[in-house]
Design a protein around this motif. Structure first.
Motif, PDB file in Angstrom:
ATOM      1  N   LYS A 131     -22.722 113.691  19.449  1.00  0.00           N
ATOM      2  CA  LYS A 131     -23.804 112.872  19.991  1.00  0.00           C
ATOM      3  C   LYS A 131     -25.073 113.099  19.192  1.00  0.00           C
ATOM      4  N   SER A 132     -25.764 112.005  18.872  1.00  0.00           N
ATOM      5  CA  SER A 132     -27.089 112.095  18.272  1.00  0.00           C
ATOM      6  C   SER A 132     -27.776 110.754  18.421  1.00  0.00           C
ATOM      7  N   SER A 133     -29.102 110.785  18.463  1.00  0.00           N
ATOM      8  CA  SER A 133     -29.880 109.548  18.424  1.00  0.00           C
ATOM      9  C   SER A 133     -30.592 109.408  17.085  1.00  0.00           C
ATOM     10  N   ASN A 134     -30.407 110.401  16.211  1.00  0.00           N
ATOM     11  CA  ASN A 134     -31.048 110.411  14.901  1.00  0.00           C
ATOM     12  C   ASN A 134     -30.155 109.706  13.885  1.00  0.00           C
ATOM     13  N   PRO A 135     -30.598 108.592  13.295  1.00  0.00           N
ATOM     14  CA  PRO A 135     -29.740 107.840  12.375  1.00  0.00           C
ATOM     15  C   PRO A 135     -29.191 108.672  11.214  1.00  0.00           C
ATOM     16  N   GLU A 136     -29.995 109.599  10.682  1.00  0.00           N
ATOM     17  CA  GLU A 136     -29.520 110.422   9.566  1.00  0.00           C
ATOM     18  C   GLU A 136     -28.395 111.349  10.021  1.00  0.00           C
ATOM     19  N   ARG A 137     -28.558 111.970  11.188  1.00  0.00           N
ATOM     20  CA  ARG A 137     -27.504 112.866  11.689  1.00  0.00           C
ATOM     21  C   ARG A 137     -26.266 112.071  12.084  1.00  0.00           C
ATOM     22  N   ASP A 195     -18.175 106.705  23.214  1.00  0.00           N
ATOM     23  CA  ASP A 195     -17.799 107.420  24.434  1.00  0.00           C
ATOM     24  C   ASP A 195     -18.968 107.448  25.404  1.00  0.00           C
ATOM     25  N   THR A 196     -18.725 106.973  26.628  1.00  0.00           N
ATOM     26  CA  THR A 196     -19.744 107.028  27.658  1.00  0.00           C
ATOM     27  C   THR A 196     -19.088 107.451  28.972  1.00  0.00           C
ATOM     28  N   ALA A 197     -19.841 107.344  30.072  1.00  0.00           N
ATOM     29  CA  ALA A 197     -19.333 107.718  31.393  1.00  0.00           C
ATOM     30  C   ALA A 197     -20.260 107.136  32.433  1.00  0.00           C
ATOM     31  N   SER A 198     -19.725 106.940  33.607  1.00  0.00           N
ATOM     32  CA  SER A 198     -20.544 106.434  34.702  1.00  0.00           C
ATOM     33  C   SER A 198     -21.749 107.328  34.946  1.00  0.00           C
ATOM     34  N   THR A 220     -22.417 109.632  23.758  1.00  0.00           N
ATOM     35  CA  THR A 220     -23.683 109.042  24.206  1.00  0.00           C
ATOM     36  C   THR A 220     -24.314 109.777  25.383  1.00  0.00           C
ATOM     37  N   PHE A 221     -23.852 110.977  25.672  1.00  0.00           N
ATOM     38  CA  PHE A 221     -24.443 111.775  26.751  1.00  0.00           C
ATOM     39  C   PHE A 221     -25.930 111.970  26.471  1.00  0.00           C
ATOM     40  N   LYS A 222     -26.758 111.701  27.460  1.00  0.00           N
ATOM     41  CA  LYS A 222     -28.217 111.839  27.398  1.00  0.00           C
ATOM     42  C   LYS A 222     -28.902 110.758  26.572  1.00  0.00           C
ATOM     43  N   LEU A 223     -28.177 109.778  26.057  1.00  0.00           N
ATOM     44  CA  LEU A 223     -28.825 108.645  25.395  1.00  0.00           C
ATOM     45  C   LEU A 223     -29.223 107.649  26.483  1.00  0.00           C
ATOM     46  N   ARG A 224     -30.500 107.565  26.759  1.00  0.00           N
ATOM     47  CA  ARG A 224     -30.988 106.739  27.861  1.00  0.00           C
ATOM     48  C   ARG A 224     -32.048 105.759  27.357  1.00  0.00           C
ATOM     49  N   GLY A 225     -32.045 104.570  27.928  1.00  0.00           N
ATOM     50  CA  GLY A 225     -33.016 103.553  27.563  1.00  0.00           C
ATOM     51  C   GLY A 225     -32.458 102.629  26.498  1.00  0.00           C
ATOM     52  N   ASP A 257     -33.698 100.793  24.048  1.00  0.00           N
ATOM     53  CA  ASP A 257     -34.126 100.924  22.647  1.00  0.00           C
ATOM     54  C   ASP A 257     -33.457 102.105  21.953  1.00  0.00           C
ATOM     55  N   ILE A 258     -33.359 103.235  22.661  1.00  0.00           N
ATOM     56  CA  ILE A 258     -32.715 104.423  22.083  1.00  0.00           C
ATOM     57  C   ILE A 258     -31.229 104.163  21.867  1.00  0.00           C
ATOM     58  N   VAL A 259     -30.577 103.567  22.868  1.00  0.00           N
ATOM     59  CA  VAL A 259     -29.153 103.254  22.750  1.00  0.00           C
ATOM     60  C   VAL A 259     -28.914 102.274  21.602  1.00  0.00           C
ATOM     61  N   TYR A 260     -29.736 101.243  21.519  1.00  0.00           N
ATOM     62  CA  TYR A 260     -29.568 100.228  20.472  1.00  0.00           C
ATOM     63  C   TYR A 260     -29.691 100.865  19.086  1.00  0.00           C
ATOM     64  N   GLN A 261     -30.715 101.691  18.891  1.00  0.00           N
ATOM     65  CA  GLN A 261     -30.926 102.331  17.587  1.00  0.00           C
ATOM     66  C   GLN A 261     -29.740 103.208  17.198  1.00  0.00           C
ATOM     67  N   ALA A 262     -29.226 103.984  18.169  1.00  0.00           N
ATOM     68  CA  ALA A 262     -28.106 104.879  17.876  1.00  0.00           C
ATOM     69  C   ALA A 262     -26.848 104.090  17.536  1.00  0.00           C
TER      70      ALA A 262
END
Length: 284
Positions: free
Chosen positions: A241-247, A44-47, A19-24, A26-31
């Motif tokens: 890591k990806s925010s694209n549902p297909e990927r 996987d995340t981090a502080s 989840t590196f660089k997944l911010r916000g 709505d974006i997190v929820y979709q991913a």
């Protein structure tokens, strides 16, 4: 889904969502929604990613939708480099609070050095040790089901193993065909530490490599799937890591094919000691 049994007996999925660089939110929820729908159970995340709270909230909202409970998930987070040493316990507890979890399945020291101090600072080993002792206590209390480290070298691991009461269960490092860390992998195998790779695609550089593209065509897979499968066949976990549902879906479809021995050797032969992320070798 394939899992690995860690050295303390708990099982961890070999494939997780990074989840590196997944911010916000709505974006997190979709991913996370796409990931859960396609079978991911490890996250996987981090502080320092600054998304723990959004991930915690999204998972709370999504678990009922997918008919899952907290026990179905494997959640990993990491101690921020600024919290090394005496701030370690507060840093660990902030992750638990932000993710709104009674426990985390895996908690890692994110970096061997302390933020704001030089890599050659002679106090780094003491700060690492204090952080580890804090994590051992939280492991003992049940707040963490397993503990480990990230971005450690063989030297850092040797230092930790000489002093620890709880052996690290996982080492998370950059690992891909341009950075085949054979010595590090062999050390982990010899010491019962599971190696988990981040940046398996070389931050995108590897998916356009002609040799990778040729193998993707040969196996009717995406270049990313070939690279991730290469790691899995060595027993290495991956967290693409990806925010694209297909990927996100494609990156999980890794268990219906295997790379031949000669093709594994082609990818191994691409090693150029190239790091696309951070280099921990200079940290004392």
């Amino acid at each position: 889904m394939e899992r690995v049994r860690l050295n303390n007996g708990i099982e961890m999925p070999l494939v997780g969502l990074g989840t590196f660089k997944l911010r916000g939110y709505d974006i997190v929820y979709q991913a996370l929604d796409a990931a859960l729908a396609h079978g991911y159970r490890s996250f996987d995340t981090a502080s320092v990613y600054q998304n723990e709270a959004d991930i915690g909230k999204a998972l709370k909202d999504l678990l009922p939708k997918h008919g899952l409970s907290r026990q179905d998930l494997f959640i990993t987070s990491k101690l921020a480099p600024k919290d090394h040493g005496r701030e370690g316990e507060a840093g660990c507890l902030r992750s638990l609070e932000a993710l709104d979890c009674e426990y985390l399945d895996l908690y890692l020291i994110h970096w061997p050095g302390k933020q704001g101090h030089k890599s050659e600072d002679s106090q780094n080993p003491a700060w690492r040790q204090e952080s580890w002792e804090t994590m051992e206590r939280l492991y003992g209390s049940g707040s963490f089901r397993a503990i480990g480290v990230s971005n450690y070298t063989v030297g850092h691991l040797q230092e930790l193993l000489a002093r620890c009461h709880v052996k690290p269960a996982v080492l998370q490092v950059e690992y891909h065909p341009h950075l085949v860390q054979e010595e590090l992998l062999a050390f982990c195998l010899a010491n019962g530490i599971h190696l988990q790779a981040y940046s398996s695609l070389g931050t995108g550089y590897l998916i356009t490599e002609p040799k990778v593209e040729a193998l993707a065509t040969k196996y009717s897979k995406t270049p990313a799937q070939v690279l991730l499968r290469w790691a899995l066949q060595q027993g290495i976990g991956v967290i693409p890591k990806s925010s694209n549902p297909e990927r996100i879906a494609q990156n999980f479809q890794l268990f219906d094919f295997s790379l031949g021995k000669e093709d594994m050797e082609v990818l191994n032969g691409m090693h150029s000691d190239t790091r696309y992320c951070w280099d921990p070798r200079h940290v004392v």
